[in-house]
Design a protein around this motif. Structure first.
Motif, PDB file in Angstrom:
ATOM      1  N   SER A 193      40.447  38.482  11.108  1.00  0.00           N
ATOM      2  CA  SER A 193      39.670  38.642   9.879  1.00  0.00           C
ATOM      3  C   SER A 193      40.541  38.267   8.692  1.00  0.00           C
ATOM      4  CB  SER A 193      39.234  40.105   9.736  1.00  0.00           C
ATOM      5  OG  SER A 193      40.375  40.918   9.450  1.00  0.00           O
ATOM      6  N   GLU A 194      39.949  38.345   7.514  1.00  0.00           N
ATOM      7  CA  GLU A 194      40.772  38.306   6.298  1.00  0.00           C
ATOM      8  C   GLU A 194      41.818  39.404   6.386  1.00  0.00           C
ATOM      9  OE1 GLU A 194      39.364  38.446   2.391  1.00  0.00           O
ATOM     10  OE2 GLU A 194      38.027  36.736   2.583  1.00  0.00           O
ATOM     11  N   ASN A 195      42.959  39.186   5.748  1.00  0.00           N
ATOM     12  CA  ASN A 195      43.978  40.231   5.756  1.00  0.00           C
ATOM     13  C   ASN A 195      43.532  41.427   4.916  1.00  0.00           C
ATOM     14  OD1 ASN A 195      44.239  38.800   3.312  1.00  0.00           O
ATOM     15  ND2 ASN A 195      46.432  39.157   3.191  1.00  0.00           N
ATOM     16  N   TYR A 196      43.852  42.621   5.385  1.00  0.00           N
ATOM     17  CA  TYR A 196      43.576  43.826   4.597  1.00  0.00           C
ATOM     18  C   TYR A 196      44.854  44.459   4.050  1.00  0.00           C
ATOM     19  CZ  TYR A 196      44.039  46.061   9.280  1.00  0.00           C
ATOM     20  OH  TYR A 196      44.447  46.452  10.537  1.00  0.00           O
ATOM     21  N   THR A 197      46.000  43.830   4.306  1.00  0.00           N
ATOM     22  CA  THR A 197      47.221  44.119   3.548  1.00  0.00           C
ATOM     23  C   THR A 197      47.864  42.794   3.191  1.00  0.00           C
ATOM     24  OG1 THR A 197      48.868  44.143   5.335  1.00  0.00           O
ATOM     25  CG2 THR A 197      47.611  46.184   4.970  1.00  0.00           C
ATOM     26  N   GLN A 198      48.605  42.796   2.109  1.00  0.00           N
ATOM     27  CA  GLN A 198      49.431  41.645   1.773  1.00  0.00           C
ATOM     28  C   GLN A 198      50.609  41.580   2.747  1.00  0.00           C
ATOM     29  OE1 GLN A 198      48.389  39.564  -0.405  1.00  0.00           O
ATOM     30  NE2 GLN A 198      47.963  40.426  -2.412  1.00  0.00           N
ATOM     31  N   PRO A 199      51.272  40.413   2.883  1.00  0.00           N
ATOM     32  CA  PRO A 199      52.479  40.377   3.707  1.00  0.00           C
ATOM     33  C   PRO A 199      53.450  41.466   3.263  1.00  0.00           C
ATOM     34  CG  PRO A 199      51.839  38.158   3.100  1.00  0.00           C
ATOM     35  CD  PRO A 199      50.945  39.082   2.323  1.00  0.00           C
ATOM     36  N   SER A 214      34.463  42.873   0.048  1.00  0.00           N
ATOM     37  CA  SER A 214      33.816  43.806  -0.878  1.00  0.00           C
ATOM     38  C   SER A 214      34.766  44.922  -1.287  1.00  0.00           C
ATOM     39  CB  SER A 214      32.547  44.392  -0.250  1.00  0.00           C
ATOM     40  OG  SER A 214      32.847  45.312   0.787  1.00  0.00           O
ATOM     41  N   MET A 215      35.624  45.374  -0.366  1.00  0.00           N
ATOM     42  CA  MET A 215      36.602  46.412  -0.708  1.00  0.00           C
ATOM     43  C   MET A 215      37.689  45.874  -1.622  1.00  0.00           C
ATOM     44  SD  MET A 215      37.071  48.757   2.729  1.00  0.00           S
ATOM     45  CE  MET A 215      38.058  49.954   1.814  1.00  0.00           C
ATOM     46  N   LYS A 216      38.046  44.621  -1.445  1.00  0.00           N
ATOM     47  CA  LYS A 216      39.005  44.007  -2.369  1.00  0.00           C
ATOM     48  C   LYS A 216      38.390  43.891  -3.773  1.00  0.00           C
ATOM     49  CE  LYS A 216      41.547  41.185   1.031  1.00  0.00           C
ATOM     50  NZ  LYS A 216      41.816  39.810   1.520  1.00  0.00           N
ATOM     51  N   ALA A 217      37.121  43.475  -3.815  1.00  0.00           N
ATOM     52  CA  ALA A 217      36.465  43.208  -5.093  1.00  0.00           C
ATOM     53  C   ALA A 217      36.264  44.471  -5.923  1.00  0.00           C
ATOM     54  CB  ALA A 217      35.120  42.521  -4.861  1.00  0.00           C
ATOM     55  N   ASP A 218      35.931  45.588  -5.267  1.00  0.00           N
ATOM     56  CA  ASP A 218      35.650  46.807  -6.048  1.00  0.00           C
ATOM     57  C   ASP A 218      36.856  47.731  -6.192  1.00  0.00           C
ATOM     58  OD1 ASP A 218      35.863  48.235  -3.653  1.00  0.00           O
ATOM     59  OD2 ASP A 218      33.693  48.509  -3.419  1.00  0.00           O
ATOM     60  N   THR A 258      38.506  49.425  -3.951  1.00  0.00           N
ATOM     61  CA  THR A 258      38.667  50.548  -3.020  1.00  0.00           C
ATOM     62  C   THR A 258      39.754  50.284  -1.977  1.00  0.00           C
ATOM     63  OG1 THR A 258      36.811  49.690  -1.712  1.00  0.00           O
ATOM     64  CG2 THR A 258      36.332  51.441  -3.281  1.00  0.00           C
ATOM     65  N   LEU A 259      40.002  49.019  -1.636  1.00  0.00           N
ATOM     66  CA  LEU A 259      41.069  48.735  -0.678  1.00  0.00           C
ATOM     67  C   LEU A 259      42.427  49.062  -1.282  1.00  0.00           C
ATOM     68  CD1 LEU A 259      41.987  47.772   2.049  1.00  0.00           C
ATOM     69  CD2 LEU A 259      41.839  45.411   1.249  1.00  0.00           C
ATOM     70  N   ASN A 260      42.652  48.679  -2.530  1.00  0.00           N
ATOM     71  CA  ASN A 260      43.907  49.033  -3.195  1.00  0.00           C
ATOM     72  C   ASN A 260      44.071  50.542  -3.304  1.00  0.00           C
ATOM     73  OD1 ASN A 260      44.811  46.414  -3.599  1.00  0.00           O
ATOM     74  ND2 ASN A 260      43.931  46.244  -5.639  1.00  0.00           N
ATOM     75  N   LYS A 261      42.975  51.236  -3.621  1.00  0.00           N
ATOM     76  CA  LYS A 261      43.048  52.691  -3.767  1.00  0.00           C
ATOM     77  C   LYS A 261      43.407  53.350  -2.448  1.00  0.00           C
ATOM     78  CE  LYS A 261      40.319  56.709  -5.206  1.00  0.00           C
ATOM     79  NZ  LYS A 261      38.988  57.184  -5.688  1.00  0.00           N
ATOM     80  N   LEU A 262      42.778  52.923  -1.368  1.00  0.00           N
ATOM     81  CA  LEU A 262      43.053  53.503  -0.059  1.00  0.00           C
ATOM     82  C   LEU A 262      44.482  53.212   0.389  1.00  0.00           C
ATOM     83  CD1 LEU A 262      41.962  54.963   2.462  1.00  0.00           C
ATOM     84  CD2 LEU A 262      41.239  52.726   3.326  1.00  0.00           C
ATOM     85  N   THR A 263      44.927  51.985   0.161  1.00  0.00           N
ATOM     86  CA  THR A 263      46.295  51.614   0.532  1.00  0.00           C
ATOM     87  C   THR A 263      47.303  52.438  -0.245  1.00  0.00           C
ATOM     88  OG1 THR A 263      45.503  49.363   0.906  1.00  0.00           O
ATOM     89  CG2 THR A 263      47.872  49.685   0.881  1.00  0.00           C
ATOM     90  N   ASP A 264      47.041  52.644  -1.519  1.00  0.00           N
ATOM     91  CA  ASP A 264      47.921  53.441  -2.362  1.00  0.00           C
ATOM     92  C   ASP A 264      48.049  54.863  -1.832  1.00  0.00           C
ATOM     93  OD1 ASP A 264      49.573  53.887  -4.627  1.00  0.00           O
ATOM     94  OD2 ASP A 264      47.882  54.774  -5.699  1.00  0.00           O
ATOM     95  N   GLU A 265      46.925  55.427  -1.377  1.00  0.00           N
ATOM     96  CA  GLU A 265      46.932  56.798  -0.871  1.00  0.00           C
ATOM     97  C   GLU A 265      47.801  56.944   0.373  1.00  0.00           C
ATOM     98  OE1 GLU A 265      42.839  57.660  -0.192  1.00  0.00           O
ATOM     99  OE2 GLU A 265      42.344  57.835  -2.332  1.00  0.00           O
ATOM    100  N   TRP A 266      47.754  55.949   1.255  1.00  0.00           N
ATOM    101  CA  TRP A 266      48.468  56.067   2.523  1.00  0.00           C
ATOM    102  C   TRP A 266      49.905  55.584   2.447  1.00  0.00           C
ATOM    103  CZ3 TRP A 266      47.353  58.642   6.842  1.00  0.00           C
ATOM    104  CH2 TRP A 266      46.055  59.117   6.996  1.00  0.00           C
TER     105      TRP A 266
END
Length: 237
Positions: free
Chosen positions: A101-107, A215-219, A221-229
């Motif tokens: 899929s598209e990456n859900y984390t940066q390298p 969609s998570m990148k655009a809104d 929420t992906l950054n927010k979730l990554t930040d939390e973990w």
């Protein structure tokens, strides 16, 4: 073939969506904070929470299963499950076997950890988990690669003197340092980020996961979730 252990189900069927076989997502459950077994004996971690949200947005019913790392790609190819979310970096070598899929984390940076800050990293014995991009990097570095099936074993090898250092994702090593074990040397960037592993034939499923990740990148929420973990230790989209 290793037995797959049924874990937690993610129900996210939208109104009017026809019933279908659940999408089975494999994870290792041994690579904190990406995936782990919590105090209740359940699969947990960044990728489990992320998987819940992605399946909800894609209107998919999903089930997580636990599978050992060394057989995680072969079991996907054999049809024992439909996707992999297990801290798997996107690499050209893996793209020859499966789709992503598209990456859900940066390298993310890979790092070394050792019991002494002056441990040489271009010689001696360096531990890494079998089949990882870090193992490939160590093998090409001039050091002697000592491979283990699980990440816990790589850490133990350094602590008991089998290996001079271990190489792994920095995020994982940060959860393991202490009692003399410390991160040393410079960070190394490997791969193209982490994504969902899929069979090349499952183009429709890939499209659904890609749209959900986008969609998570655009809104945000992906950054927010990554930040939390990852406690702010990440590169945002």
């Amino acid at each position: 073939m290793k037995k797959l252990l049924l874990a937690t189900a993610l129900t996210a069927l939208g109104a009017g969506v026809a019933a279908a076989d659940p999408v089975r997502i494999a994870t290792e459950g041994a690579y904190e904070p990406y995936n782990l077994i919590n105090d209740k004996g359940e699969l947990d971690g960044f990728e489990i929470v992320l998987g819940n949200e992605l399946c909800k947005r894609a209107e998919l019913e999903c089930i997580f299963v636990k599978n050992d790392w060394d057989s995680i790609i072969p079991n996907l190819q054999s049809g024992n499950y439909d996707a992999i979310m297990a801290g798997m970096s996107i690499t050209d070598e893996r793209r020859e076997k499966i789709a992503f899929s598209e990456n859900y984390t940066q390298p993310a940076p890979s790092s070394y950890a050792a019991m002494s800050a002056d441990t040489p990293l271009d010689s001696g014995v360096i531990a890494a988990q079998t089949g990882t991009i870090q193992a490939a990097h160590v093998a090409a570095s001039g050091a002697k690669l000592l491979e283990f099936a699980t990440p816990d074993e790589t850490i133990a090898a350094v602590r008991n003197g089998q290996a001079a250092a271990v190489m792994a994702d920095e995020d994982y090593l940060l959860s393991q340092i202490g009692d003399g074990l410390e991160i040393i040397g410079d960070d190394v960037l490997l791969g193209d980020g982490i994504g969902i592993g899929l069979r090349k034939s499952d183009t429709e499923l890939k499209a659904k996961f890609d749209a959900a990740i986008q969609s998570m990148k655009a809104d945000g929420t992906l950054n927010k979730l990554t930040d939390e973990w990852f406690d702010g230790n990440y590169t945002p989209f």
